[in-house]
Each structure stands twice: as C-alpha cells, then as structure tokens.
Design an enzyme around this catalytic site. Structure first.
Site, PDB file in Angstrom:
ATOM      1  N   ASN A  12       1.286   0.275  -2.631  1.00 25.68           N
ATOM      2  CA  ASN A  12       1.725  -1.026  -2.097  1.00 25.68           C
ATOM      3  C   ASN A  12       3.243  -1.106  -2.245  1.00 25.68           C
ATOM      4  O   ASN A  12       3.750  -1.329  -3.338  1.00 25.68           O
ATOM      5  CB  ASN A  12       1.027  -2.142  -2.891  1.00 25.68           C
ATOM      6  CG  ASN A  12       1.529  -3.523  -2.530  1.00 25.68           C
ATOM      7  OD1 ASN A  12       2.224  -3.704  -1.520  1.00 25.68           O
ATOM      8  ND2 ASN A  12       1.191  -4.515  -3.350  1.00 25.68           N
ATOM      9  N   TRP A  13       3.945  -0.917  -1.130  1.00 20.64           N
ATOM     10  CA  TRP A  13       5.413  -0.877  -1.194  1.00 20.64           C
ATOM     11  C   TRP A  13       6.028  -2.252  -1.375  1.00 20.64           C
ATOM     12  O   TRP A  13       7.233  -2.367  -1.643  1.00 20.64           O
ATOM     13  CB  TRP A  13       5.983  -0.257   0.085  1.00 20.64           C
ATOM     14  CG  TRP A  13       5.607   1.171   0.327  1.00 20.64           C
ATOM     15  CD1 TRP A  13       4.804   1.965  -0.451  1.00 20.64           C
ATOM     16  CD2 TRP A  13       6.020   1.981   1.433  1.00 20.64           C
ATOM     17  NE1 TRP A  13       4.697   3.211   0.112  1.00 20.64           N
ATOM     18  CE2 TRP A  13       5.441   3.246   1.265  1.00 20.64           C
ATOM     19  CE3 TRP A  13       6.828   1.748   2.555  1.00 20.64           C
ATOM     20  CZ2 TRP A  13       5.639   4.284   2.183  1.00 20.64           C
ATOM     21  CZ3 TRP A  13       7.026   2.777   3.466  1.00 20.64           C
ATOM     22  CH2 TRP A  13       6.440   4.031   3.271  1.00 20.64           C
ATOM     23  N   LYS A  14       5.229  -3.303  -1.172  1.00 24.14           N
ATOM     24  CA  LYS A  14       5.757  -4.681  -1.236  1.00 24.14           C
ATOM     25  C   LYS A  14       6.944  -4.804  -0.272  1.00 24.14           C
ATOM     26  O   LYS A  14       6.934  -4.150   0.783  1.00 24.14           O
ATOM     27  CB  LYS A  14       6.101  -5.057  -2.679  1.00 24.14           C
ATOM     28  CG  LYS A  14       4.931  -4.745  -3.630  1.00 24.14           C
ATOM     29  CD  LYS A  14       5.047  -5.375  -4.961  1.00 24.14           C
ATOM     30  CE  LYS A  14       3.832  -5.004  -5.805  1.00 24.14           C
ATOM     31  NZ  LYS A  14       3.778  -5.665  -7.088  1.00 24.14           N
ATOM     32  N   HIS A 104      -3.413 -10.523  -2.501  1.00 22.43           N
ATOM     33  CA  HIS A 104      -2.565 -10.033  -3.587  1.00 22.43           C
ATOM     34  C   HIS A 104      -2.021 -11.232  -4.362  1.00 22.43           C
ATOM     35  O   HIS A 104      -1.717 -12.273  -3.771  1.00 22.43           O
ATOM     36  CB  HIS A 104      -1.425  -9.171  -3.026  1.00 22.43           C
ATOM     37  CG  HIS A 104      -0.678  -8.454  -4.108  1.00 22.43           C
ATOM     38  ND1 HIS A 104       0.256  -9.084  -4.898  1.00 22.43           N
ATOM     39  CD2 HIS A 104      -0.762  -7.178  -4.553  1.00 22.43           C
ATOM     40  CE1 HIS A 104       0.717  -8.205  -5.791  1.00 22.43           C
ATOM     41  NE2 HIS A 104       0.115  -7.048  -5.602  1.00 22.43           N
ATOM     42  N   GLU A 106       0.765 -11.878  -5.463  1.00 22.20           N
ATOM     43  CA  GLU A 106       2.073 -12.367  -4.997  1.00 22.20           C
ATOM     44  C   GLU A 106       1.907 -13.240  -3.753  1.00 22.20           C
ATOM     45  O   GLU A 106       2.668 -14.186  -3.552  1.00 22.20           O
ATOM     46  CB  GLU A 106       3.016 -11.170  -4.751  1.00 22.20           C
ATOM     47  CG  GLU A 106       3.482 -10.579  -6.083  1.00 22.20           C
ATOM     48  CD  GLU A 106       3.789  -9.095  -6.075  1.00 22.20           C
ATOM     49  OE1 GLU A 106       3.973  -8.509  -4.995  1.00 22.20           O
ATOM     50  OE2 GLU A 106       3.831  -8.511  -7.173  1.00 22.20           O
ATOM     51  N   GLU A 174      -6.517  -6.533 -10.318  1.00 20.78           N
ATOM     52  CA  GLU A 174      -5.104  -6.487 -10.710  1.00 20.78           C
ATOM     53  C   GLU A 174      -4.779  -7.658 -11.634  1.00 20.78           C
ATOM     54  O   GLU A 174      -4.503  -8.765 -11.155  1.00 20.78           O
ATOM     55  CB  GLU A 174      -4.214  -6.590  -9.466  1.00 20.78           C
ATOM     56  CG  GLU A 174      -4.364  -5.448  -8.500  1.00 20.78           C
ATOM     57  CD  GLU A 174      -3.072  -5.225  -7.731  1.00 20.78           C
ATOM     58  OE1 GLU A 174      -2.507  -4.132  -7.839  1.00 20.78           O
ATOM     59  OE2 GLU A 174      -2.609  -6.162  -7.055  1.00 20.78           O
ATOM     60  N   GLY A 180       3.889  -5.152 -12.499  1.00 18.55           N
ATOM     61  CA  GLY A 180       5.342  -5.032 -12.636  1.00 18.55           C
ATOM     62  C   GLY A 180       5.849  -5.238 -14.054  1.00 18.55           C
ATOM     63  O   GLY A 180       7.054  -5.316 -14.276  1.00 18.55           O
ATOM     64  N   SER A 220       0.987  -1.797 -13.185  1.00 21.69           N
ATOM     65  CA  SER A 220       1.738  -0.839 -13.997  1.00 21.69           C
ATOM     66  C   SER A 220       1.056   0.525 -14.113  1.00 21.69           C
ATOM     67  O   SER A 220       1.091   1.170 -15.170  1.00 21.69           O
ATOM     68  CB  SER A 220       2.050  -1.424 -15.385  1.00 21.69           C
ATOM     69  OG  SER A 220       2.878  -2.571 -15.247  1.00 21.69           O
ATOM     70  N   GLY A 241       2.093  -0.241  -7.299  1.00 23.24           N
ATOM     71  CA  GLY A 241       3.263  -0.909  -6.742  1.00 23.24           C
ATOM     72  C   GLY A 241       4.518  -0.089  -6.988  1.00 23.24           C
ATOM     73  O   GLY A 241       4.809   0.876  -6.275  1.00 23.24           O
ATOM     74  N   GLY A 242       5.270  -0.449  -8.029  1.00 20.55           N
ATOM     75  CA  GLY A 242       6.561   0.176  -8.315  1.00 20.55           C
ATOM     76  C   GLY A 242       6.532   1.702  -8.275  1.00 20.55           C
ATOM     77  O   GLY A 242       7.403   2.333  -7.658  1.00 20.55           O
TER      78      GLY A 242
END
Ligand code: PGA
Length: 264
Positions: A12-14, A104, A106, A174, A180, A220, A241-242
C-alpha cells in the site's frame, strides 16, 4: 499460514510516488525479484499505487509481463454520476485492477468512513469484479477498553452482512496503533485476531468460505518480522505500507519463505 491459501503480500503506497516514480519503482522491483529467482506461484504480490499511477503501472506490468497484480487504495460506492473527485469501480476494472483496498483506517479517520460506507464500497467492488481487501482494526484506546478482537470483529461483521458467501474478498487486520508506528503486533496477537475474524466469517458465510479466505496482517511489517508472522496458521499475508516503498525491503518481504526458518 495455511497451505491451501496462497499467501498475498500487498504493498500500500498510500500518497507516495508519482506516475514517473512508480514506473522506476516497479521496474526495479521486477529486476530485484528476477535476480532473486522469485517463483510467482509461491506468493502473490499486489501493488496499490495512487490513482494517478495506475495506468502507468498497468502498462509496465503488461509490457514486461511482470508477476504483479495491482489495485487501487479506494473506490466510490457509486458507479457513475455527480460525485466530484470520486473514482468508480468501473474505471478501475477498465484499467485491469484486480483488487481494491476498502476501509483503511486512514480513510476511516480522514474521510469519516463508517462501517456502512465500507460495506457499500465493498459491494461496489464486488459489482465490478474487483476483490475488496477489507481493512479492520482497533485503535490503542479500543485495545485498552475492549481488548484486540472486539472492534475488528464488529467492523468485519457489518461488511460481511452486506456481502454474499460466494463473493471473493480478502480481509486485512490492521491494528491502528501498529500502522506506521514501528511497533507491529506480535505474531501471536496478529494470529489471535485473525483467528477471531476467520471465526466471524464462518458464522456469517460458513466454514468453507472462512477456510478459503485470506486474512492479512498489516501494521509495521518489515523484512525482519514477516517470517514470524507468516508462520502463524491464520495469517495468510501482509498489507505493507512504509516498507513497500523500499525495493530491497519489499522484495525481501515477498521472499519470506526463504527466511522463514531463520526467524520465529
Ligand atoms: P505500515 O502501514 O506498514 O507503514 O505500518 C500499513 C498500512 O497502513 O497498510
């Protein structure tokens, strides 16, 4: 990880990487996996770029026959009409997306998406033959008040009630506190909630559907913790993600079967 369910590693590149950067990234990831002799049938890889990158990513994957599925990070609950700024599942299907992330945390936090909206978006995905990756998870406060599983189970139940047992969907657990933060859930914590979610699927859609459904863990995930997560029986993959923005880290996560014995 159950052998019947093909593991899915989703990046997930966001809101990162524009369409030019996306091309460079996908090319490098393709080369890294080719060098590592990655075997496609062992692990499925799916990329979730921003909307504006999708056409570029699709073109590159097709042109170079890269072993990646791809999808969007969100979609509209509507198919067309006066919804400024929204993106229809029809358009995503036209770009050959296979998947779409829904709910998600976010999106829930930044756009006030509640369970009813997440259920409507999941239905929209199914209408257009996109596989929704339905995200659920508790905040740190929920964890403190209710324990880990209660809120994710409630969130998932509302979506499952809007879907049918024959619909194809993936679930991503999640925990919001893990996203994150550098503080992933322990493999046992992740597995306990994944098992509770699978039990919920069994109750609403039957045990066959529950056994076939892939449940991912997200929050994470890194090369250093993926193997121990994937050793747990109810964790069938990861929503990353990251770490999905770093070619060597992400390609190492994808190759978790190679280091599964090094880390437990
Ligand atoms: P993270 O994000 O891997 O950066 O924690 C996961 C996610 O939000 O899907």
């Amino acid at each position: 990880m159950a052998t019947l369910r093909c593991p899915l590693i989703a990046g997930n590149w966001k809101m990162n990487l524009d369409h030019l950067q996306s091309i460079a990234f996908v090319q490098k990831l393709g080369w890294a996996l080719k060098d590592a002799k990655y075997v496609e049938s062992n692990v499925e890889v799916a990329l979730f770029p921003p909307f504006t990158d999708l056409r570029s990513v699709q073109t590159l994957i097709n042109a170079d026959s890269l072993p990646f599925a791809f999808g969007a990070q969100d979609l509209s609950m509507f198919d067309d009409g006066a919804h400024t700024g929204d993106i229809s599942g029809l358009f995503l299907k036209a770009l050959e997306c296979s998947y779409v992330i829904v709910g998600h945390s976010e999106r829930r936090a930044d756009h006030s998406e509640d369970d009813a909206i997440v259920a409507a978006k999941s239905r929209a995905a199914i209408r257009h033959s996109l596989v929704p990756i339905v995200c659920v998870g508790e905040t740190a406060e929920d964890l403190e008040t209710h324990g880990a599983a209660k809120i994710p189970v409630e969130q998932l139940t509302k979506v499952l009630e809007a879907l049918d047992a024959k619909d194809n969907y993936v679930v991503a657990y999640e925990p919001v506190w893990a996203i994150g933060s550098g503080q992933a859930a322990t493999p046992d914590q992740a597995n306990d909630v994944a098992a509770a979610l699978r039990e919920t699927i069994a109750q609403v859609h039957g045990s066959e559907r529950a056994e076939a459904t892939r449940i991912l863990y997200g929050g994470s995930v890194k090369a250093a913790n993926i193997a121990s997560l994937m050793k747990r029986p109810d964790v069938d993959g990861a929503l990353v993600g990251g770490a999905s923005l770093d070619v060597s880290e992400f390609s190492s996560i994808i190759q978790f079967p190679k280091h599964v014995t090094l880390d437990s």
